[in-house]
Scaffold this motif. Sequence first.
Motif, PDB file in Angstrom:
ATOM      1  N   ASN A 142      66.356 -31.132  98.670  1.00  0.00           N
ATOM      2  CA  ASN A 142      64.874 -31.501  97.892  1.00  0.00           C
ATOM      3  C   ASN A 142      63.640 -31.465  99.281  1.00  0.00           C
ATOM      4  O   ASN A 142      64.016 -31.971 100.631  1.00  0.00           O
ATOM      5  N   MET A 143      63.023 -30.472  98.995  1.00  0.00           N
ATOM      6  CA  MET A 143      61.956 -30.315 100.548  1.00  0.00           C
ATOM      7  C   MET A 143      60.542 -30.981 100.305  1.00  0.00           C
ATOM      8  O   MET A 143      60.296 -31.701 101.207  1.00  0.00           O
ATOM      9  N   ILE A 144      59.915 -30.811  99.511  1.00  0.00           N
ATOM     10  CA  ILE A 144      58.162 -31.385  99.233  1.00  0.00           C
ATOM     11  C   ILE A 144      57.544 -30.900  97.833  1.00  0.00           C
ATOM     12  O   ILE A 144      57.944 -30.075  97.045  1.00  0.00           O
ATOM     13  N   GLY A 145      57.952 -32.020  97.022  1.00  0.00           N
ATOM     14  CA  GLY A 145      56.872 -31.978  95.936  1.00  0.00           C
ATOM     15  C   GLY A 145      55.584 -30.546  95.865  1.00  0.00           C
ATOM     16  O   GLY A 145      54.819 -30.842  97.124  1.00  0.00           O
ATOM     17  N   ALA A 146      55.157 -30.764  94.781  1.00  0.00           N
ATOM     18  CA  ALA A 146      54.469 -28.851  95.000  1.00  0.00           C
ATOM     19  C   ALA A 146      53.513 -28.928  94.658  1.00  0.00           C
ATOM     20  O   ALA A 146      52.416 -29.544  96.183  1.00  0.00           O
ATOM     21  N   GLU A 147      52.706 -30.774  94.279  1.00  0.00           N
ATOM     22  CA  GLU A 147      51.131 -31.157  94.638  1.00  0.00           C
ATOM     23  C   GLU A 147      51.197 -31.534  96.138  1.00  0.00           C
ATOM     24  O   GLU A 147      49.866 -31.600  96.288  1.00  0.00           O
ATOM     25  N   LYS A 156      58.310 -27.921  90.576  1.00  0.00           N
ATOM     26  CA  LYS A 156      57.526 -28.751  90.510  1.00  0.00           C
ATOM     27  C   LYS A 156      58.103 -30.034  91.173  1.00  0.00           C
ATOM     28  O   LYS A 156      57.983 -30.565  92.281  1.00  0.00           O
ATOM     29  N   LYS A 157      59.199 -30.299  91.482  1.00  0.00           N
ATOM     30  CA  LYS A 157      59.767 -31.602  91.784  1.00  0.00           C
ATOM     31  C   LYS A 157      60.588 -31.438  93.528  1.00  0.00           C
ATOM     32  O   LYS A 157      60.907 -32.275  94.231  1.00  0.00           O
ATOM     33  N   GLY A 158      60.528 -30.039  94.071  1.00  0.00           N
ATOM     34  CA  GLY A 158      60.281 -30.177  95.668  1.00  0.00           C
ATOM     35  C   GLY A 158      61.617 -29.424  95.564  1.00  0.00           C
ATOM     36  O   GLY A 158      62.029 -29.122  96.605  1.00  0.00           O
ATOM     37  N   ASN A 159      62.371 -29.446  94.592  1.00  0.00           N
ATOM     38  CA  ASN A 159      64.382 -28.816  94.925  1.00  0.00           C
ATOM     39  C   ASN A 159      63.927 -27.476  95.095  1.00  0.00           C
ATOM     40  O   ASN A 159      63.627 -26.655  94.165  1.00  0.00           O
ATOM     41  N   VAL A 160      64.249 -26.493  96.095  1.00  0.00           N
ATOM     42  CA  VAL A 160      64.610 -25.355  96.681  1.00  0.00           C
ATOM     43  C   VAL A 160      66.349 -24.710  95.176  1.00  0.00           C
ATOM     44  O   VAL A 160      66.639 -25.493  94.747  1.00  0.00           O
ATOM     45  N   VAL A 161      65.129 -23.510  94.619  1.00  0.00           N
ATOM     46  CA  VAL A 161      65.668 -23.004  93.616  1.00  0.00           C
ATOM     47  C   VAL A 161      66.526 -21.981  93.950  1.00  0.00           C
ATOM     48  O   VAL A 161      67.279 -21.475  93.533  1.00  0.00           O
TER      49      VAL A 161
END
Length: 602
Positions: A244-249, A228-233
Motif C-alpha cells: 500500500n503506497m498512497i490513496g489516489a485522492e 484507488k486504495k493505494g495498492n500497487v497492482v
Amino acid sequence: MASRFIKRIKEYTGELKFKLYSAFGIMLVLIALSTATAVLLAVKQVIIVQVGQSRIDVLKQISERSNIIKNNLITVINLYKYNTDLVRYLSQTEAGNVQKNVFELDEKRKNFDVVFKDIGFEYDIVIQGENGFVYSSYKEGSYDFESLKTQLWYKKSYDEQGDMSFVSYKNGFIREKEKATYVFGGFSKIKDASGNVLGTILISVDENVLESLYAGFETQGNVYIFDKKGNVVSSRDKSILGKNMIGAENFRKLYGNGSSHIIKKLGKYYFLSNCYDSQTGWTIVEEIPCEIMFSVLINMTGYLAVSMVVFLFTAAFISYRQAKSISEPIASLCQSMKRVSSGEFICVQEENACNEVLALGKSFNSMSGKIKELLEDIRNNEKEKRKSEMDFLRAQINPHFLYNTLFSIQCMAELNKNEQAVKMIKAFIALLRKTLSTDRDLIPLREELENTKSYLELERIRYSNIMDYEIEVSTELESCQVPALILQPIVENAIFHGLEAKDSGGLIVLEVLKDGEDLLINISDDGKGMNIRRLKEVRARINLDEDEARKSIGLVNVSGRIKINFGKEYGLTIDSEENIGTCVSVRLPIIKGTEYEDTYSG
C-alpha cells in the motif's frame, strides 16, 4: 607634457571614487556570473516542463491500454454471467451431472479463448455457485475455493451493491504453484431473472499482462500502477507489488493529476510524472532518477562550474588588491584612534593611501595633538586636586588622634597614676616621631602596623593591661603599600566605642589577608557591639560622598581617603552584633613598591 599626464593619472587613480568604480566593475562580473547561473536554472526548468509533458503523454497511452484490458475483463464477465447454460448450472437445486456441466463450460471457454487470444488477452476464470457448484480454468482439484471465500477483498466485493468490481490480489489459491503471483481481476455476482444471487464469477489476468502495457515504452526509471486504495497492482520493481503506497485522492492532493514534480525519496531525487485514469481508477506513476534525466545538464553544469571558478579566482584577486589598497590606510587610522583612546598619542603617516584618507589623517593628527595637550592639563589639575584632598584628610586625622591621646594622659595624671602616665608619654613621643616624620601618601603595611601597635601599647597602659590585642599578618604582605594612618582611627574607635563600654575589658584582633587581587584587613573586637538600628546609621555615614567625608573624622574620614585614592569599589565594611562585638574590614588594592605612582598618581 608626458609627466603632467602621468601625474594626472596618478591623482585620478589615487582617488577613492576610482577604487569604487573598480569594485563596481567586479560586482558587474559577479552579476554576469549570477545571470549565467539563472539562465542555467531556466534551461533546467524548460527541460523539466518538456520532459514532463512527454512522459505524461506516455503515461496517457499506458492508461488507454489499461482501459482495453478493463473492457476485455468486462466483456468476458458478461459473456459468462449472462450465459443461460451457466445460469442453469447454478440454479440446479439437486445434484446433477456435474462432470457434464464442467465439460460444457470447458468447451465454451475454449471457444471464448480463441477469440481473445487473437487480441492477445489471456485470462483465468473462477466460478462459485450458491448451490455448491464450482469451476475454474485451472487443473481440476488444484484450486482452493474455500480459502478464496475467506479473503477480505472477496467478502467486500460480494457485499458491494454495484454490478461489478475490480480487485488486485495475490493469487495463492493454486495448490500446485510454489509461489503466488499478483493478478488483477474483475468480480461480479451472477443472478437469475428474479435478481436472486446464484453465485460469483472472478476473471483475472496475470500482473505481467499489466506490465506489458508499459514494457514497450522506453524509460530509464520505474513505472508502477496503484489502485484507488493505494495498492500497487503492477510494477517493474516486483518487491513493491501488493504494498500500500498512497490513496489516489491523497496522491492527487500532493502531486496533482497529469503533472510532474521533483521529489526526494530515500535520500535521492527523482523526477515523478503521474496520470490518473478515471475509468479504471488507477494512477500510473513513473519515477526517473534525476541524475539520469539531467545527465546532460550536469555535464553542462560542470563546464560552467569550472568557468565560474576561474572567474571567481580572477575577481577575488582583483577585489583583494582593491580592498587592500582602500582598507589598509583606514585600518591603520582606526588603530591609531584606538591607541589615542588608550593614552598613546601618535602621528598617522600614510603615504600610499588615497587622497581622502591622507586628508583625514592630517586632520586626525591635529586633533590628536590638541587632545594630548588638554589631557596633560587635566591630569596636572587632577593631581594637584587629589594631593590637596589627601592633605586635608590627613590634617583631620592628626589633631583628632593628638586630642584623644593627650586626653588619655591627662586622665592618668588626674588619677595620680604618674608611673603609667610617664610610660604613656614615652610611648606617645615614639609614636609621634614615626607619624609626624611620614609625609608620603602611601607607606609599607609593616610601618602602618608598627604605628598601630605603638598606639595599642599606649591604650593597654591606659587600661591597666586589662585590654589585649593580636596582630596576624604574613611576611609577604608586609611590603604592600597602604595609606598612612588608616588603621589607628579604626582601632581607636574599637577601644572607645567597643571595649570601653564593656567593664571587663576585651581583645582586639587585627588580621591581614589576601583576597584575590585585593588586600583585606579585618579589625575585630569583642566589645559591646551595636544593635541593628545603630549599625545601619554607621554604615550610612561611611558611605557618604567625598564632600561629606571631608567634614568628618574617624571611620568616615578613613573611608573617604581610601575611595579618593582607589575608587568606590574599595573602602570599609562593618558587621556588628550587640553584646558580641564588631568587625571592620578594610579593602585595598594590592600595591607593590612604586606601582601606586604608575597606576593611581598619573
